[in-house]
Design an enzyme around this catalytic site. Structure first.
Site, short mmCIF file in Angstrom:
data_model
loop_
_atom_site.label_atom_id
_atom_site.label_comp_id
_atom_site.label_asym_id
_atom_site.label_seq_id
_atom_site.Cartn_x
_atom_site.Cartn_y
_atom_site.Cartn_z
N GLU A 55 -1.68 6.64 8.49
CA GLU A 55 -0.73 5.88 9.28
C GLU A 55 -0.04 5.87 9.75
O GLU A 55 1.74 5.22 10.27
CB GLU A 55 -1.29 4.24 9.27
CG GLU A 55 -2.94 5.00 9.19
CD GLU A 55 -3.87 4.78 8.06
OE1 GLU A 55 -3.80 6.02 7.08
OE2 GLU A 55 -4.58 4.02 7.69
N CYS A 83 -5.83 1.16 4.55
CA CYS A 83 -5.56 0.56 3.87
C CYS A 83 -4.71 -0.65 3.35
O CYS A 83 -4.04 -1.23 4.55
CB CYS A 83 -5.52 1.45 1.73
SG CYS A 83 -3.57 2.02 1.95
N CYS A 86 -1.38 0.30 4.46
CA CYS A 86 -1.22 0.82 5.53
C CYS A 86 -0.98 -0.74 6.75
O CYS A 86 -1.00 -0.58 7.93
CB CYS A 86 -2.03 1.79 6.35
SG CYS A 86 -1.65 3.22 6.00
#
EC number: 3.5.4.33
Length: 150
Positions: A55, A83, A86
Site C-alpha cells: 500500500e 495494517c 497503512c
C-alpha cells in the site's frame, strides 16, 4: 461510470511479491477516471525497509505521479486488510475508497485491531469494501506461509 474491480491486478502483484520471497500482498491505486496510476507488491525484504508495504509503495508512486501528497477521488485495491500504518497513510492520502480482499485478524488496522478509521483523530475516512476476491487472497497467503513452515 460502471464499477470495475482492479483486485485481479492487485492479486498479480501479490503473486509477484511471493515469488520474490515477500509476504504476498499487492496494491493498486486507481484514478477518479478509473485509470491505474500505480501498482506494487510488498518490498520490505528487498528494500530493507519495514515501511515498504504494498500500500505504501503504491501510494508513494501515485503521489509522485500526481505531484501531490493527497489523492482525493482515488481508490485503493489491496489483497489484505491494511495494517495500522497503512490505514493511517490511506487516511493521510485522502483515498476515496478502500477495497480489500482478505481480513487480517492478527495485524489488521481497519476492521480488526487498531481500527484506525474509527478513531476521532482520523483525518479522513474512506469508504471501505472488504471481501473482494477474499478466497484467492487467503489461499495465496496460506500457501506462502505453509511453504515457509516446511
Amino acid at each position: 461510470m460502471t464499477f470495475r474491480s482492479h483486485m485481479d491486478l492487485a492479486l498479480s502483484e501479490a503473486r509477484a511479491a511471493a515469488l520474490r520471497g515477500e509476504v504476498p500482498v499487492g496494491a493498486v491505486v486507481v484514478s477518479p477516471e478509473g485509470r491505474v496510476v500505480a501498482q506494487a507488491g510488498n518490498l520490505t525484504r528487498a528494500a530493507h525497509d519495514p515501511t515498504a508495504h504494498a500500500e505504501i509503495v503504491a501510494l508513494r508512486a501515485a503521489c509522485a505521479a500526481a505531484g501531490s501528497e493527497r489523492l482525493p477521488g482515488h481508490d485503493l485495491y489491496v489483497t489484505l486488510e491494511p495494517c495500522p500504518m497503512c490505514a493511517a497513510a490511506i487516511s493521510f492520502a485522502r483515498i476515496r475508497r478502500l477495497y480489500y480482499a482478505a481480513s487480517d485478524p492478527k495485524s489488521g488496522g481497519v476492521a480488526q485491531g487498531a481500527r484506525v478509521f474509527a478513531h476521532p483523530q482520523c483525518h479522513h475516512v474512506p469508504e471501505v469494501y472488504d471481501g473482494i476476491a477474499a478466497p484467492e487472497a487467503e489461499a495465496l497467503l496460506r500457501a506462502f506461509f505453509a511453504q515457509r513452515r516446511e
